[in-house]
Design a protein around this motif. Structure first.
Motif, PDB file in Angstrom:
ATOM      1  N   UNK A 115      25.158  31.734  46.029  1.00  0.00           N
ATOM      2  CA  UNK A 115      26.177  30.475  46.642  1.00  0.00           C
ATOM      3  C   UNK A 115      27.815  30.636  46.206  1.00  0.00           C
ATOM      4  N   UNK A 116      28.371  29.954  47.076  1.00  0.00           N
ATOM      5  CA  UNK A 116      30.243  30.773  47.867  1.00  0.00           C
ATOM      6  C   UNK A 116      29.894  30.830  46.070  1.00  0.00           C
ATOM      7  N   UNK A 117      30.518  29.897  45.238  1.00  0.00           N
ATOM      8  CA  UNK A 117      31.117  30.327  43.615  1.00  0.00           C
ATOM      9  C   UNK A 117      30.278  30.794  43.101  1.00  0.00           C
ATOM     10  N   UNK A 118      29.229  31.414  43.150  1.00  0.00           N
ATOM     11  CA  UNK A 118      28.909  32.454  41.819  1.00  0.00           C
ATOM     12  C   UNK A 118      29.096  33.778  42.543  1.00  0.00           C
ATOM     13  N   UNK A 119      29.822  33.752  44.178  1.00  0.00           N
ATOM     14  CA  UNK A 119      29.779  34.886  45.005  1.00  0.00           C
ATOM     15  C   UNK A 119      31.209  35.140  44.014  1.00  0.00           C
ATOM     16  N   UNK A 120      32.199  33.698  44.291  1.00  0.00           N
ATOM     17  CA  UNK A 120      33.205  34.701  44.699  1.00  0.00           C
ATOM     18  C   UNK A 120      34.000  34.552  42.740  1.00  0.00           C
ATOM     19  N   UNK A 121      32.395  34.091  41.773  1.00  0.00           N
ATOM     20  CA  UNK A 121      32.999  34.759  40.544  1.00  0.00           C
ATOM     21  C   UNK A 121      32.718  36.080  39.969  1.00  0.00           C
ATOM     22  N   UNK A 122      31.415  36.871  40.554  1.00  0.00           N
ATOM     23  CA  UNK A 122      31.136  38.348  40.493  1.00  0.00           C
ATOM     24  C   UNK A 122      31.860  38.531  41.213  1.00  0.00           C
ATOM     25  N   UNK A 123      32.585  38.180  42.354  1.00  0.00           N
ATOM     26  CA  UNK A 123      33.349  39.042  43.139  1.00  0.00           C
ATOM     27  C   UNK A 123      34.873  39.440  42.310  1.00  0.00           C
ATOM     28  N   UNK A 124      35.364  38.345  41.223  1.00  0.00           N
ATOM     29  CA  UNK A 124      36.600  38.282  40.855  1.00  0.00           C
ATOM     30  C   UNK A 124      36.667  39.091  39.413  1.00  0.00           C
ATOM     31  N   UNK A 125      34.978  38.788  38.711  1.00  0.00           N
ATOM     32  CA  UNK A 125      34.533  39.747  37.969  1.00  0.00           C
ATOM     33  C   UNK A 125      34.788  40.744  38.229  1.00  0.00           C
ATOM     34  N   UNK A 126      34.342  41.637  39.223  1.00  0.00           N
ATOM     35  CA  UNK A 126      34.131  43.156  39.330  1.00  0.00           C
ATOM     36  C   UNK A 126      35.672  43.623  39.409  1.00  0.00           C
TER      37      UNK A 126
END
Length: 481
Positions: free
Chosen positions: A42-53
């Motif tokens: 979902x959007x929050x999970x995707x945002x977290x993954x992008x921020x981590x990467x």
């Protein structure tokens, strides 16, 4: 059976609708946002993954050093909202039932990747590179040092400086990559520096001491590009206060030439030209006397030269009589240099100078010839032209004798100089001098050297010493890079 079949089909349809609804609420499988897989999130999970990467520090390698740099330190920011909004469009761009039908028949198309959207403060990155990387890890070149027992300098190790422009590009690429987070910084190699003037002075003094010369040596050097000087006197392995009065001998013909040009018009009369050539190029004394008698004053010509030297601001250089044997001493001059009691070189009462002041005469000629200005123009307004100063240098370049300073220079080096030595009343040589402007690929400079030995100055020993000092100075200006 038909009812069972219908019920089973309806149940299967409902199950597929539930599964599809869950899939439809997340990003489609295989979707890449800024190079990061976010399918099924979902959007929050995707945002977290992008921020981590993209929050992983970039490692900078500069030589043997490894430096971690956090993205936010240099103003790197992801446009999460913009990228996720673009990704969400792919999720909802097809109507629900149309998308469900495609899903049932397995006709879904692979999603289109969403490119990175970010910002980077290049100013902050450059500031970081200069203050935190270059300031700490750049390696300055090592200064060349004198080689004991020679007239050479040992080359210093080259240095390195960070290529900031290239680093900005490489780090920017790494910050925009989710996987390649290591940067090998490039640098520019900095060639060996020219030796310091202090090391030049050390080498010159070593050369004098190792020569075993028993008398006094005074040397003046002026870098014509920077106006920096080396000026010292040496004797008995000890420093002496410079400003020693030396017999000028034939080096006095440089000021005589200046006085002549300040009194004749242009073009120079042929008779004067002939005498100047004989005086400078062949170092003959009779033409010098005839020039002072005819151009200045039949009886007091030498004093007119001295007057001109005073106009140029020189207080230790004078000519008190003609060159011919038995010429009367017109005036006994007392100067700061010949009044010293700490060191005495037995200077000729007829003509005296110091290495500094003869160097200043050459500097004035050089400035006049090069720029059409300087002390000569101020001391003799409207009487000496730039072309006449250039002619003076031409005469001095024709003074070719192959010894003293000329012996210490590579073949073909241009030098405008005048040498001088004299056998004194005891039949011995005690003083030698040479002063000139030396033109080299590494820069032009003035060198003025006078040496004195109270007992006896052996010509070969004096010649070798002046040549070695000249060679050492040439090497200073022309170090290989």
């Amino acid at each position: 059976m038909a009812l069972v079949m219908v019920f089973a089909a309806a149940l299967l349809l409902v199950m597929q609708l539930v599964i599809f609804s869950r899939i439809r609420s997340a990003f489609p499988a295989g979707l890449m946002v800024a190079g990061v897989p976010v399918g099924g999130l979902n959007q929050q999970q995707a945002a977290d993954r992008l921020t981590q990467a993209y929050g992983v520090p970039v490692e900078l390698r500069y030589g043997e050093a490894a430096i971690q740099i956090k993205p936010n330190t240099v103003g790197f920011e992801l446009d999460l909202q913009g990228m996720l909004a673009a990704a969400d469009l792919q999720r909802i761009e097809q109507p629900f039932w149309s998308a469900f039908w495609s899903y049932l028949w397995g006709r879904t198309n692979p999603p289109e990747a969403i490119p990175l959207r970010s910002s980077l403060s290049e100013d902050r990155l450059r500031e970081f590179l200069k203050d935190e990387i270059a300031e700490r890890y750049d390696r300055p070149p090592a200064e060349p040092v004198p080689v004991p027992g020679t007239t050479e300098f040992a080359l210093g190790d080259p240095g390195s400086t960070l290529d900031v422009d290239r680093a900005v590009t490489l780090i920017g690429d790494a910050l925009r990559s989710p996987s390649v987070r290591v940067v090998n910084l490039s640098f520019n190699r900095v060639g060996s520096l020219r030796p310091s003037l202090a090391n030049l002075e050390v080498l010159l003094k070593q050369t004098i001491d190792l020569s075993g010369f028993p008398g006094e040596v005074e040397l003046y050097m002026l870098d014509l590009q920077t106006e920096r000087e080396v000026y010292f006197a040496r004797g008995g392995g000890q420093d002496l206060t410079p400003g020693i009065a030396f017999t000028a001998a034939s080096t006095m013909k440089i000021p005589i030439m200046v006085s002549v040009f300040s009194r004749v018009g242009e073009p120079t009369p042929p008779g004067v030209t002939d005498l100047l050539e004989l005086m400078i190029e062949r170092s003959e004394n009779d033409p010098a006397d005839r020039l002072m008698e005819t151009v200045m004053d039949k009886n007091l010509g030498p004093l007119r030269v001295t007057d001109d030297l005073k106009e140029m601001g020189l207080e230790n250089t004078f000519l008190a009589g003609y060159f011919y044997p038995g010429a009367p001493l017109l005036v006994r001059f007392q100067t700061p240099a010949n009044s010293r009691t700490d060191v005495f070189s037995g200077p000729d009462p007829y003509n005296q100078t110091t290495p500094l002041e003869m160097g200043m005469v050459l500097r004035d000629i050089y400035q006049c010839a090069d720029k059409g200005g300087g002390t000569l123009m101020a001391a003799f307004p409207g009487k000496i032209s730039q072309a006449e100063c250039q002619t003076m240098l031409t005469y001095l370049t024709r003074n070719r004798i192959g010894v003293l300073m000329q012996a210490g220079l590579p073949d073909g080096t241009r030098i405008a100089n005048k040498h001088g030595w004299i056998t004194e009343n005891d039949g011995l040589l005690h003083t030698m001098g040479d002063a000139g402007i030396i033109y080299t690929p590494g820069g032009n400079y003035i060198l003025s050297i006078y040496i004195h030995n109270t007992q006896q100055l052996v010509f070969d020993e004096g010649n070798r010493l002046i040549a070695d000092l000249t060679r050492a100075t040439y090497n200073y200006f022309n170090m290989p890079q």
